[in-house]
Design a protein around this motif. Structure first.
Motif, PDB file in Angstrom:
ATOM      1  N   TYR A  51      11.664  76.389  85.299  1.00 45.85           N
ATOM      2  CA  TYR A  51      11.856  75.068  84.700  1.00 45.85           C
ATOM      3  C   TYR A  51      12.077  73.961  85.733  1.00 45.85           C
ATOM      4  O   TYR A  51      12.341  72.811  85.348  1.00 45.85           O
ATOM      5  CB  TYR A  51      13.067  75.077  83.763  1.00 45.85           C
ATOM      6  N   VAL A  87      20.499  76.831  86.633  1.00 46.48           N
ATOM      7  CA  VAL A  87      21.759  76.363  86.032  1.00 46.48           C
ATOM      8  C   VAL A  87      22.899  77.322  86.379  1.00 46.48           C
ATOM      9  O   VAL A  87      22.683  78.382  86.966  1.00 46.48           O
ATOM     10  CB  VAL A  87      21.607  76.163  84.504  1.00 46.48           C
ATOM     11  N   PHE A  89      24.942  79.498  84.915  1.00 44.52           N
ATOM     12  CA  PHE A  89      25.040  80.932  84.609  1.00 44.52           C
ATOM     13  C   PHE A  89      24.123  81.738  85.530  1.00 44.52           C
ATOM     14  O   PHE A  89      24.408  82.899  85.845  1.00 44.52           O
ATOM     15  CB  PHE A  89      24.773  81.212  83.120  1.00 44.52           C
ATOM     16  N   SER A 113      23.551  75.001  76.912  1.00 44.23           N
ATOM     17  CA  SER A 113      24.204  74.948  75.596  1.00 44.23           C
ATOM     18  C   SER A 113      24.500  76.351  75.065  1.00 44.23           C
ATOM     19  O   SER A 113      25.456  76.543  74.317  1.00 44.23           O
ATOM     20  CB  SER A 113      23.341  74.169  74.594  1.00 44.23           C
ATOM     21  N   LEU A 114      23.700  77.341  75.453  1.00 43.59           N
ATOM     22  CA  LEU A 114      23.978  78.710  74.995  1.00 43.59           C
ATOM     23  C   LEU A 114      25.232  79.253  75.671  1.00 43.59           C
ATOM     24  O   LEU A 114      26.104  79.816  75.008  1.00 43.59           O
ATOM     25  CB  LEU A 114      22.784  79.617  75.305  1.00 43.59           C
ATOM     26  N   CYS A 214      19.828  77.148  71.852  1.00 40.71           N
ATOM     27  CA  CYS A 214      19.387  76.356  73.003  1.00 40.71           C
ATOM     28  C   CYS A 214      19.050  74.960  72.506  1.00 40.71           C
ATOM     29  O   CYS A 214      18.231  74.806  71.589  1.00 40.71           O
ATOM     30  CB  CYS A 214      18.165  76.997  73.647  1.00 40.71           C
ATOM     31  N   GLU A 215      19.657  73.956  73.122  1.00 42.00           N
ATOM     32  CA  GLU A 215      19.451  72.582  72.666  1.00 42.00           C
ATOM     33  C   GLU A 215      18.017  72.088  72.902  1.00 42.00           C
ATOM     34  O   GLU A 215      17.622  71.070  72.336  1.00 42.00           O
ATOM     35  CB  GLU A 215      20.445  71.652  73.379  1.00 42.00           C
ATOM     36  N   VAL A 216      17.260  72.797  73.713  1.00 39.77           N
ATOM     37  CA  VAL A 216      15.856  72.430  73.958  1.00 39.77           C
ATOM     38  C   VAL A 216      14.961  73.119  72.922  1.00 39.77           C
ATOM     39  O   VAL A 216      14.226  72.474  72.174  1.00 39.77           O
ATOM     40  CB  VAL A 216      15.436  72.844  75.391  1.00 39.77           C
ATOM     41  N   HIS A 217      15.055  74.435  72.857  1.00 33.53           N
ATOM     42  CA  HIS A 217      14.111  75.187  72.016  1.00 33.53           C
ATOM     43  C   HIS A 217      14.343  75.004  70.522  1.00 33.53           C
ATOM     44  O   HIS A 217      13.432  75.196  69.720  1.00 33.53           O
ATOM     45  CB  HIS A 217      14.151  76.670  72.406  1.00 33.53           C
ATOM     46  N   GLU A 242      13.757  81.773  72.413  1.00 36.76           N
ATOM     47  CA  GLU A 242      14.911  80.942  72.033  1.00 36.76           C
ATOM     48  C   GLU A 242      14.531  79.944  70.943  1.00 36.76           C
ATOM     49  O   GLU A 242      15.382  79.210  70.444  1.00 36.76           O
ATOM     50  CB  GLU A 242      15.448  80.180  73.248  1.00 36.76           C
ATOM     51  N   CYS A 301      15.073  70.136  79.666  1.00 37.47           N
ATOM     52  CA  CYS A 301      16.437  70.666  79.671  1.00 37.47           C
ATOM     53  C   CYS A 301      17.269  69.731  80.553  1.00 37.47           C
ATOM     54  O   CYS A 301      16.995  69.603  81.750  1.00 37.47           O
ATOM     55  CB  CYS A 301      16.451  72.087  80.206  1.00 37.47           C
TER      56      CYS A 301
HETATM   57 FE1  SF4 Z   1      20.126  76.657  78.511  1.00 37.07          FE
HETATM   58 FE2  SF4 Z   1      18.192  75.871  76.868  1.00 37.07          FE
HETATM   59 FE3  SF4 Z   1      18.444  74.717  79.250  1.00 37.07          FE
HETATM   60 FE4  SF4 Z   1      17.559  77.254  79.062  1.00 37.07          FE
HETATM   61  S1  SF4 Z   1      16.547  75.403  78.318  1.00 37.07           S
HETATM   62  S2  SF4 Z   1      19.091  76.484  80.497  1.00 37.07           S
HETATM   63  S3  SF4 Z   1      18.772  77.982  77.321  1.00 37.07           S
HETATM   64  S4  SF4 Z   1      19.931  74.629  77.570  1.00 37.07           S
END
Ligand code: SF4
Ligand code: 13P
Length: 344
Positions: A51, A87, A89, A113-114, A214-217, A242, A301
């Motif tokens: 991404y 990101v 995590f 967001s997850l 997921c705030e995107v998917h 997602e 994202c």
């Molecule tokens: Fe998290 Fe969604 Fe961004 Fe992936 S796209 S890092 S799941 S907020």
């Protein structure tokens, strides 16, 4: 511009000249030269998720890929410093696997967001409610949640991980859409329990989910797909798991970010619609100039978008943001991540 920057600029121009203005390529090529110098000085490796925006994606990472791929790369590096272009995590997972190395995340607030949707205490409460039921946590969780889990999974191996447990019932956290998609693929029944003190009856329930998204998917809809199919009847629609189960069911293919990239590379379809984070569509388009990628790019994202060439350079220069995981949490989280990596 020195000769190294000139070579980088020419490479970027060949690949990205149609989508990125020339002055930006010039400027970014010079930053890439600085990053490459710092990378050598600090004996660092740069890891980049699919991404990342196109200029960064195609210039500085030593390895690019999806979460599963990048966990494997992080597990096998012999460098002193890991710079994670992704990101939090993901950087934490690299630290869990490499406690003696310095892991840097270039943007402090690059969250997810997850990962934010669940706490370690939520997992402990679920374990109290369903004693003995194994817990699978999506890798998009923080280290303390992983530490409460039996095993992790990514979008690339979620079905394989669930099936490997050979358990009648599995707690699958925290993505409600991924859980529903796994349930659909494995033929399992799923519930999303409230954390009431009363145990739910587990009769005929094989997957227990959580309410993260997921705030995107979550933004992609079946109506989006219908509208594109109306205009391009021969389009092939790909979606990340997602996305909602309705969107996945209305797609022609669903898979991890790596799986979708591979699908487009190998397919001869006349048009593709890739329902995932926008930059990945740009990255696929840049690598496959002969393919027609239709764009539905209303969402980037916001967390991945925080990683820039400038803050990657600064992370190496000023040693920031250093990712730390308390050892007591790390050793337990390691078991869950390591079990996943061993499954593949
Ligand atoms: Fe998290 Fe969604 Fe961004 Fe992936 S796209 S890092 S799941 S907020
Ligand atoms: P992948 O594991 O498929 O790369 O997905 C990670 C992610 O955060 C998708 O939003």
């Amino acid at each position: 511009m020195n000769s190294e920057a000139q070579v980088l600029y020419e490479e970027m121009k060949t690949r990205l000249g149609k989508m990125v203005p020339d002055f930006e390529l010039y400027y970014k090529a010079e930053i890439a030269v600085e990053i490459n110098r710092l990378k050598k000085e600090r004996n660092a490796v740069i890891i980049g998720h699919n991404y990342m925006e196109p200029v960064l994606f195609y210039s500085i990472p030593d390895f690019r890929g999806d979460s599963l791929d990048l966990s494997r790369k992080a597990a096998s590096t012999d460098k002193d410093v890991i710079v994670f272009c992704g990101v939090k995590f993901m950087a934490e997972t690299a630290k869990i696997l490499n406690p003696s190395k310095t892991v840097l995340l270039p943007a402090e607030k690059a969250g997810c967001s997850l990962a934010e949707s669940i706490t370690a205490e939520d997992v402990r409460a679920l374990k109290r409610k369903y004693p003995g039921v194994p817990v699978v946590s999506y890798v998009n969780t923080y280290a303390d949640v992983k530490a409460e889990s039996d095993i992790c999974c990514t979008s690339g191996n979620a079905v394989a991980v669930v099936e490997s447990l050979k358990a009648e019932t599995v707690i699958f956290l925290p993505d409600q859409y991924l859980a529903s998609n796994v349930a659909r693929e494995t033929g399992k029944h799923i519930i999303f329990p409230s954390l009431t003190p009363q145990p739910d009856t587990l009769l005929d329930v094989q997957l227990i989910g959580w309410h993260g998204k997921c705030e995107v998917h979550e933004k992609f809809t079946v109506e989006d797909i219908r509208a594109v199919r109306e205009q391009f009847p021969d389009v092939v629609v790909l979606s990340h798991p997602e996305c909602s189960p309705e969107v996945v069911a209305a797609s022609d293919y669903s898979g991890s970010t790596n799986a979708m990239i591979k699908f487009v590379q190998q397919s001869t379809a006349p048009h593709f619609l890739v329902l995932t984070e926008c930059s990945m569509g740009d990255n696929i388009a840049a690598a496959n100039p002969d393919k027609d990628l239709l764009r539905l790019c209303m969402v980037r994202c916001p967390h991945m978008n925080m990683i820039t060439m400038e803050n990657v350079r600064d992370s190496l220069l000023y040693n920031r943001q250093i990712i730390e995981v308390p050892e007591e949490i790390r050793v337990r989280a390691f078991q869950a991540v390591d079990r996943m990596i061993k499954i593949g």
